[in-house]
Write a protein that holds these residues in place. Structure first.
Motif, PDB file in Angstrom:
ATOM      1  N   ASN A   1      10.499  -5.799 -16.013  1.00 14.17           N
ATOM      2  CA  ASN A   1      11.354  -6.227 -14.906  1.00 14.17           C
ATOM      3  C   ASN A   1      11.670  -5.111 -13.934  1.00 14.17           C
ATOM      4  OD1 ASN A   1      11.900  -8.157 -17.206  1.00 14.17           O
ATOM      5  ND2 ASN A   1      13.139  -9.131 -15.627  1.00 14.17           N
ATOM      6  N   LEU A   2      11.451  -3.856 -14.349  1.00 15.61           N
ATOM      7  CA  LEU A   2      12.002  -2.741 -13.587  1.00 15.61           C
ATOM      8  C   LEU A   2      11.016  -1.577 -13.559  1.00 15.61           C
ATOM      9  CD1 LEU A   2      14.522  -1.569 -12.128  1.00 15.61           C
ATOM     10  CD2 LEU A   2      15.362  -0.860 -14.375  1.00 15.61           C
ATOM     11  N   PHE A   3      10.715  -1.098 -12.337  1.00  9.06           N
ATOM     12  CA  PHE A   3       9.813   0.039 -12.144  1.00  9.06           C
ATOM     13  C   PHE A   3      10.397   0.958 -11.075  1.00  9.06           C
ATOM     14  CE2 PHE A   3       7.329  -3.677 -13.318  1.00  9.06           C
ATOM     15  CZ  PHE A   3       6.546  -3.212 -14.372  1.00  9.06           C
ATOM     16  N   PHE A   4      10.092   2.249 -11.216  1.00 10.68           N
ATOM     17  CA  PHE A   4      10.463   3.243 -10.210  1.00 10.68           C
ATOM     18  C   PHE A   4       9.201   3.988  -9.787  1.00 10.68           C
ATOM     19  CE2 PHE A   4      13.986   2.894 -13.225  1.00 10.68           C
ATOM     20  CZ  PHE A   4      15.056   2.617 -12.394  1.00 10.68           C
ATOM     21  N   LEU A   5       9.071   4.262  -8.500  1.00 13.54           N
ATOM     22  CA  LEU A   5       7.997   5.107  -7.985  1.00 13.54           C
ATOM     23  C   LEU A   5       8.654   6.243  -7.226  1.00 13.54           C
ATOM     24  CD1 LEU A   5       4.892   5.419  -7.697  1.00 13.54           C
ATOM     25  CD2 LEU A   5       5.115   4.268  -5.475  1.00 13.54           C
ATOM     26  N   GLU A   6       8.516   7.465  -7.746  1.00  8.88           N
ATOM     27  CA  GLU A   6       9.290   8.602  -7.231  1.00  8.88           C
ATOM     28  C   GLU A   6       8.389   9.709  -6.724  1.00  8.88           C
ATOM     29  OE1 GLU A   6      12.236  11.693  -9.410  1.00  8.88           O
ATOM     30  OE2 GLU A   6      13.026   9.640  -9.232  1.00  8.88           O
TER      31      GLU A   6
ATOM     32  N   LEU B   1       0.863  -1.177   0.000  1.00 11.34           N
ATOM     33  CA  LEU B   1       0.000   0.000   0.000  1.00 11.34           C
ATOM     34  C   LEU B   1       0.901   1.229   0.000  1.00 11.34           C
ATOM     35  CD1 LEU B   1      -2.891  -0.849   2.502  1.00 11.34           C
ATOM     36  CD2 LEU B   1      -2.829  -1.098   0.018  1.00 11.34           C
ATOM     37  N   LEU B   2       0.891   1.962  -1.115  1.00 10.15           N
ATOM     38  CA  LEU B   2       1.813   3.084  -1.316  1.00 10.15           C
ATOM     39  C   LEU B   2       1.040   4.342  -1.696  1.00 10.15           C
ATOM     40  CD1 LEU B   2       4.422   1.138  -3.480  1.00 10.15           C
ATOM     41  CD2 LEU B   2       4.734   1.846  -1.097  1.00 10.15           C
ATOM     42  N   ASN B   3       1.558   5.462  -1.278  1.00  8.75           N
ATOM     43  CA  ASN B   3       0.963   6.738  -1.657  1.00  8.75           C
ATOM     44  C   ASN B   3       1.165   6.968  -3.146  1.00  8.75           C
ATOM     45  OD1 ASN B   3      -0.062   9.298  -1.765  1.00  8.75           O
ATOM     46  ND2 ASN B   3       1.281  10.154  -0.193  1.00  8.75           N
ATOM     47  N   HIS B   4       0.094   7.279  -3.852  1.00  9.92           N
ATOM     48  CA  HIS B   4       0.206   7.534  -5.290  1.00  9.92           C
ATOM     49  C   HIS B   4       0.094   9.021  -5.618  1.00  9.92           C
ATOM     50  CE1 HIS B   4      -4.130   8.363  -5.766  1.00  9.92           C
ATOM     51  NE2 HIS B   4      -4.287   7.439  -4.832  1.00  9.92           N
ATOM     52  N   VAL B   5      -0.327   9.847  -4.651  1.00  8.88           N
ATOM     53  CA  VAL B   5      -0.537  11.267  -4.918  1.00  8.88           C
ATOM     54  C   VAL B   5       0.811  11.963  -5.085  1.00  8.88           C
ATOM     55  CG1 VAL B   5      -1.522  13.411  -4.036  1.00  8.88           C
ATOM     56  CG2 VAL B   5      -2.706  11.231  -3.651  1.00  8.88           C
ATOM     57  N   HIS B   6       0.949  12.694  -6.177  1.00  7.06           N
ATOM     58  CA  HIS B   6       2.187  13.390  -6.519  1.00  7.06           C
ATOM     59  C   HIS B   6       3.357  12.421  -6.605  1.00  7.06           C
ATOM     60  CE1 HIS B   6      -0.263  16.827  -5.997  1.00  7.06           C
ATOM     61  NE2 HIS B   6      -0.258  16.794  -4.671  1.00  7.06           N
ATOM     62  N   ARG B   7       3.068  11.255  -7.141  1.00  9.95           N
ATOM     63  CA  ARG B   7       4.095  10.257  -7.422  1.00  9.95           C
ATOM     64  C   ARG B   7       4.155  10.014  -8.926  1.00  9.95           C
ATOM     65  NH1 ARG B   7       4.202  11.254  -2.629  1.00  9.95           N
ATOM     66  NH2 ARG B   7       4.892   9.845  -0.964  1.00  9.95           N
TER      67      ARG B   7
ATOM     68  N   LEU C   1       1.950   9.840 -14.321  1.00 10.08           N
ATOM     69  CA  LEU C   1       1.575  10.538 -13.101  1.00 10.08           C
ATOM     70  C   LEU C   1       0.404   9.798 -12.486  1.00 10.08           C
ATOM     71  CD1 LEU C   1       1.788  14.341 -13.977  1.00 10.08           C
ATOM     72  CD2 LEU C   1       3.316  13.002 -12.535  1.00 10.08           C
ATOM     73  N   LEU C   2       0.521   9.478 -11.197  1.00  5.99           N
ATOM     74  CA  LEU C   2      -0.476   8.628 -10.546  1.00  5.99           C
ATOM     75  C   LEU C   2      -1.345   9.388  -9.559  1.00  5.99           C
ATOM     76  CD1 LEU C   2       1.708   5.463  -9.800  1.00  5.99           C
ATOM     77  CD2 LEU C   2       0.387   6.011 -11.856  1.00  5.99           C
ATOM     78  N   THR C   3      -1.333  10.737  -9.641  1.00  5.01           N
ATOM     79  CA  THR C   3      -2.036  11.540  -8.638  1.00  5.01           C
ATOM     80  C   THR C   3      -3.507  11.173  -8.546  1.00  5.01           C
ATOM     81  OG1 THR C   3      -0.481  13.359  -8.900  1.00  5.01           O
ATOM     82  CG2 THR C   3      -2.626  13.885  -7.940  1.00  5.01           C
ATOM     83  N   ASN C   4      -4.187  11.073  -9.685  1.00  6.57           N
ATOM     84  CA  ASN C   4      -5.584  10.662  -9.671  1.00  6.57           C
ATOM     85  C   ASN C   4      -5.656   9.139  -9.675  1.00  6.57           C
ATOM     86  OD1 ASN C   4      -6.740  13.261  -9.710  1.00  6.57           O
ATOM     87  ND2 ASN C   4      -6.297  13.426 -11.895  1.00  6.57           N
ATOM     88  N   PRO C   5      -6.424   8.547  -8.757  1.00  7.64           N
ATOM     89  CA  PRO C   5      -6.445   7.080  -8.640  1.00  7.64           C
ATOM     90  C   PRO C   5      -7.035   6.417  -9.874  1.00  7.64           C
ATOM     91  CG  PRO C   5      -8.149   8.068  -7.260  1.00  7.64           C
ATOM     92  CD  PRO C   5      -7.301   9.194  -7.768  1.00  7.64           C
ATOM     93  N   THR C   6      -6.295   5.488 -10.413  1.00 10.12           N
ATOM     94  CA  THR C   6      -6.735   4.737 -11.586  1.00 10.12           C
ATOM     95  C   THR C   6      -6.303   3.290 -11.425  1.00 10.12           C
ATOM     96  OG1 THR C   6      -4.677   5.308 -12.735  1.00 10.12           O
ATOM     97  CG2 THR C   6      -6.598   6.699 -13.186  1.00 10.12           C
ATOM     98  N   THR C   7      -6.806   2.453 -12.316  1.00  8.73           N
ATOM     99  CA  THR C   7      -6.395   1.054 -12.353  1.00  8.73           C
ATOM    100  C   THR C   7      -5.480   0.855 -13.547  1.00  8.73           C
ATOM    101  OG1 THR C   7      -8.475   0.352 -11.341  1.00  8.73           O
ATOM    102  CG2 THR C   7      -7.199  -1.327 -12.510  1.00  8.73           C
TER     103      THR C   7
END
Length: 687
Positions: A212-217, A170-176, A200-206
């Motif tokens: 193999n590789l992802f970054f969440l910043e 469970l991770l914060n997606h706002v301003h990520r 940009l994941l600010t608005n919740p979506t599916t």
């Protein structure tokens, strides 16, 4: 493994290794070091994420406990766990690794046993987990979700995924910002190897992604999380998954164990890393982590690889006399590797000039003496050639195509051949070619073969892991076992351009440690007629430019040295004489791609940071009209620096920076390079 301490979960326990620590009790497990700490609740024998903390900043990364345990098998765990045993252990999975702390959680049920592994290296902001499944009865199968977005407001919430999980957070997606990195190998027919998609994941979506590789910043702090699946690329995995990451608002579900269907099976390791400082930090942390799998050994790792295959005579010149002449010419240039390419063996391959005489690409053990030395080409065997090479300080390598029959059922016989060459001739560099696996068993046997070569030679030998074709281990599935042979490029097919080789290396260097990649430089004068009026043809560059492209990776001379012109030979000799005394220092530094992405028309390059305020830079001015360009260097404290010109275009200079790392480089000529060493002269103090 070196040490072990185990007990059934019944009381609190602690295990310490260097800066790593594991603590557990019947309800909870915590593992961490100076940089990262993860904590799980033990629920019916499985782990539920509770905390993921950046120890340096004190920041908690999770918004709460995960809704599902992970890793979790491909079936729902409905049985009650009868017994859980936790073991803390330190040591190495393979002899070349850095020693790590390993925690094992073994949970026994009526019909199966599930074992979760948690691994952490000292002084490294990363924790890896994976799952072993041992079933006593037939495997149940999970049903993939068919949920889709219809636009109809049903009021139903997104259903949590319960099976085939590598991790759930469970991770914060706002301003990520999410960066999904798509890498490609199969480089014989691919030349755009990196694609980075930003979301940009600010608005919740599916969403769902493969890779193999992802970054969440965090867009404010520029710190973030790296998610790495240590597996072949998605298309090459024997066990496919619909997605590797499924995200719905705060829930990030990483899926696809890739374990197969055997009664005893194991998932790919899944690693979470922490970083700070945006792109710079991402690259540095990924390099640091990859280097834990194959600790640096200059005597083993530093050489100028040589292969005559690049001039496209295939094995037609694989003779004792020809290789003896190549050794002498290579000695004069500074190349220090004797490589027995395809053709050393009695049996012809499908790529041989003699392939009509029964060339094979598989089932080689059907011919009893296939892997015996070719006595027609080497009437005196290999002893004299190897002796000549070793007298000149050369290292010995050999080509090999392991037998794919019945999922590499002959992997022990194949490795016996190579271990015999190691013992008899000191061969330590084995190029694995022709590899293709379609099943989990084939993948497992291939990795067993690589493991045996490294382990039984005490880390002296390694594999040149060819990722140019077939279905292969890719960039992250075989990290302890050797070097990535990235690409075959030939002027004969007009497929070699210095700027495209540079571009592939530059793009990959953000994610794949450059010192893990073997990069080719060719005879630039061959086949000039195939590049008529081409302003970016290899022959348009200085003769040593192709070599200069490879300096911060692992250089590979991809030609017959006897075919070089005198001027090309002299250019290579001059640059190698300058480069080799610095080669080890460059490769021990953190290597960053700098400047703009290579296109043939850019200012671009690489930086190796070897100390807080010192390192190396190679800058390339492509077909760009500007004779000077400011380029940002990474982690450069404010001050005045001396840039010592080592080779190529340009000259010594001094530059001052206020802490933003911007340095102006001048190269008077286009299609040229400058190779520099930099060092702080005076620091700037803040007022």
């Amino acid at each position: 493994m070196l040490l072990a301490q185990s007990q059934e979960v019944g009381r609190a326990n602690t295990f310490v290794f260097q800066d790593c620590k594991a603590r557990w009790n019947p309800q909870q497990l915590t593992i961490g070091n100076t940089f990262i700490q993860r904590q799980w609740r033990i629920d019916n024998g499985l782990l539920v994420n509770v905390s993921l903390k950046n120890v340096v900043t004190g920041n908690e990364q999770l918004m709460g406990a995960s809704p599902q345990p992970s890793p979790a098998p491909e079936f729902e765990v409905r049985e009650t766990c009868r017994k859980t045993t936790i073991t803390a252990d330190t040591g190495k999975a393979v002899v070349v690794e850095t020693a790590a702390l390993l925690v094992t959680i073994r949970s026994e049920y009526d019909s199966y046993t599930l074992t979760t592994f948690c691994k952490i290296f000292p002084q490294t902001p990363a924790v890896s987990t994976w799952l072993r499944i041992e079933q006593k009865t037939a495997q149940e199968t999970g049903i993939a979700s068919t949920d889709r977005v219809t636009g109809i407001e049903t009021g139903r919430q997104w259903q949590s995924i319960k099976t085939d999980l590598t991790d759930v957070l469970l991770l914060n997606h706002v301003h990520r910002q999410l960066l999904a990195v798509t890498l490609m190998d199969h480089t014989d027919d691919k030349d755009n190897l990196v694609q980075v998609d930003e979301f940009l994941l600010t608005n919740p979506t599916t969403n769902w992604w493969s890779g193999n590789l992802f970054f969440l910043e965090d867009q404010f702090s520029k710190g973030g999380l790296i998610f790495l699946k240590e597996a072949p690329l998605p298309y090459a995995r024997p066990v496919k998954s619909v997605a590797d990451l499924r995200q719905n608002a705060t829930q990030f579900a990483f899926t696809g164990l890739g374990a197969g269907a055997d009664s005893v099976r194991e998932s790919y390791p899944f690693t979470i890393l922490l970083y700070q400082n945006g792109k710079t930090g991402r690259t540095a942390v990924l390099q640091q982590y990859q280097r834990r799998f194959r600790t640096y050994n200059a005597d083993r790792d530093e050489l100028i690889w040589h292969s005559i295959w690049g001039d496209r005579n295939r094995d037609g010149r694989m003779t004792e006399g020809f290789l003896s002449k190549e050794i002498e010419l290579n000695r004069q240039i500074g190349i220090d590797h004797l490589y027995f390419i395809d053709g050393w063996q009695k049996g012809p391959s499908s790529n041989s000039v003699n392939r009509e005489k029964g060339g094979l690409w598989d089932n080689q053990w059907s011919v009893a003496d296939y892997w015996e030395p070719n006595k027609e080409r080497f009437p005196n065997g290999f002893d004299a050639l190897v002796g000549q090479a070793k007298d000149n300080g050369f290292k010995i390598g050999m080509w090999y195509n392991p037998d794919k029959t019945n999922d590499y059922a002959n992997w022990k016989r194949d490795t016996d051949v190579l271990l015999n060459f190691h013992k008899r001739f000191g061969a330590n560099y084995f190029k694995y070619d022709g590899v293709e696996f379609f099943t989990k068993k084939g993948e497992t046997n291939l990795l067993r073969a690589m493991h045996r070569i490294v382990q039984e030679t005490n880390g002296q030998a390694g594999i040149e892991i060819d990722i140019t074709a077939g279905l292969r281990t890719g960039y992250f599935a075989a990290m302890p076992y050797g070097t990535l042979f990235l690409e075959n490029r030939y002027t004969d097919f007009r497929k070699y351009y210095p700027h495209t080789t540079l571009r592939n290396l530059w793009q990959l260097a953000q994610f794949v440690d450059p010192r893990r990649m073997r990069i080719e430089f060719l005879n630039p004068k061959r086949n000039q007629h195939l590049y008529p009026n081409d302003l970016l043809a290899p022959a348009r560059y200085p003769k040593d430019y192709g070599l200069a492209v490879t300096l911060f990776a692992k250089p590979m001379a991809w030609f017959e040295t006897s075919g070089l012109s005198d001027s090309t030979r002299q250019a290579f000799t001059k640059l190698l004489a300058v480069y080799k005394p610095h080669q080890s220092a460059i490769h021990q530094g953190t290597i960053f791609p700098i400047g703009d992405e290579p296109t043939g028309f850019s200012w671009t390059g690489f930086q190796s940071q070897t100390g807080k305020s010192e390192g190396y830079v190679v800058v390339y001015r492509e077909m760009n009209p500007q004779s000077s360009r400011p380029i940002s260097l990474y982690n450069l404290p404010a001050g005045t620096y001396r840039f010592e010109h080592l080779s190529g275009n340009g000259k010594n200079f001094q530059a001052s920076t206020n802490g933003n790392g911007s340095v102006t480089f001048s190269l008077p000529a286009t299609l040229n390079y400058g190779f520099f060493r930099y060092q702080l002269l005076t620091s700037k103090t803040k007022p």
